[in-house]
Design a protein around this motif. Structure first.
Motif, PDB file in Angstrom:
ATOM      1  N   ASN A  13      -3.204   1.151 -18.220  1.00 35.45           N
ATOM      2  CA  ASN A  13      -1.658   0.867 -18.548  1.00 35.45           C
ATOM      3  C   ASN A  13      -0.596   1.652 -19.474  1.00 35.45           C
ATOM      4  OD1 ASN A  13       0.919  -0.587 -19.810  1.00 35.45           O
ATOM      5  ND2 ASN A  13      -0.950  -2.135 -20.758  1.00 35.45           N
ATOM      6  N   GLU A  14       0.098   2.426 -19.149  1.00 34.38           N
ATOM      7  CA  GLU A  14       0.689   3.425 -19.644  1.00 34.38           C
ATOM      8  C   GLU A  14       0.665   3.084 -20.973  1.00 34.38           C
ATOM      9  OE1 GLU A  14      -0.175   6.423 -19.116  1.00 34.38           O
ATOM     10  OE2 GLU A  14      -0.492   5.901 -16.783  1.00 34.38           O
ATOM     11  N   GLY A 137      -3.977   9.459 -11.157  1.00 34.82           N
ATOM     12  CA  GLY A 137      -2.843   9.390 -11.688  1.00 34.82           C
ATOM     13  C   GLY A 137      -1.539   8.877 -11.866  1.00 34.82           C
ATOM     14  N   PRO A 138      -0.455   9.358 -12.250  1.00 33.53           N
ATOM     15  CA  PRO A 138       1.123   8.648 -12.474  1.00 33.53           C
ATOM     16  C   PRO A 138       0.696   7.913 -10.404  1.00 33.53           C
ATOM     17  CG  PRO A 138       1.558  10.562 -13.249  1.00 33.53           C
ATOM     18  CD  PRO A 138      -0.041  10.836 -12.269  1.00 33.53           C
ATOM     19  N   ASN A 139       0.987   6.070 -11.207  1.00 38.85           N
ATOM     20  CA  ASN A 139       1.317   5.218  -9.938  1.00 38.85           C
ATOM     21  C   ASN A 139       0.005   5.789  -9.281  1.00 38.85           C
ATOM     22  OD1 ASN A 139       3.654   4.567 -10.890  1.00 38.85           O
ATOM     23  ND2 ASN A 139       4.757   6.008  -9.844  1.00 38.85           N
TER      24      ASN A 139
END
Length: 151
Positions: A13-14, A137-139
């Motif tokens: 959860n960014e 990484g992201p996504n």
């Protein structure tokens, strides 16, 4: 009866720890998606520390789940993460609460999920072994749990 195929993906959860209002913080450690086949349905999870999740129980069904899990001593597992289940309609982008929970134990990588969604034609539970993803990484998911081979 054959168990339905399911894939659970957990993402970092960014927004964890950031605010979305005065004194309101994003507390879910992981966000995730749950995809079930035959019939296809998609669900969303937000995995919180167990104690934080438990105090957010609303309504008779959710309170019943907290009591059931307390009897199973899930609340005693120091690393336990838990989530309520939301059905996600990708066409309308709407979410609706369904009866069910997801419990993830990161240390043993066990994931238990139960979904009771008469509208979606699903009333089933699964116990899965999660695997950490090598490329993150992201996504990209942090962990994945499934009972079939992903192609």
């Amino acid at each position: 009866m054959k168990e339905r195929e399911i894939a659970v993906r957990g993402f970092m959860n960014e927004k964890f720890g950031s605010t979305y209002g005065k004194g309101l913080f994003h507390r879910a450690i992981y966000n995730g998606s749950v995809e079930v086949r035959d019939p296809y349905s998609k669900y969303l999870i937000d995995l919180f520390e167990y104690d934080r999740w438990e105090i957010n129980a609303r309504g008779d069904e959710q309170l019943a789940w907290t009591k059931k899990l307390a009897r199973a001593q899930i609340n005693q597992a120091p690393e336990a993460l838990a989530s309520w289940i939301q059905h996600y309609d990708p066409i309308t982008k709407t979410k609706r609460q369904v009866n069910g929970v997801c419990i993830y134990l990161p240390m043993s990588q066990e994931l238990y999920i139960t979904v009771d969604d008469p509208d979606g034609g699903i009333s089933e539970e699964w116990t899965l072994q999660a695997k950490h993803c090598l490329k993150t990484g992201p996504n990209k998911p942090i962990f994945i749990a499934t009972n079939f081979d992903l192609i």
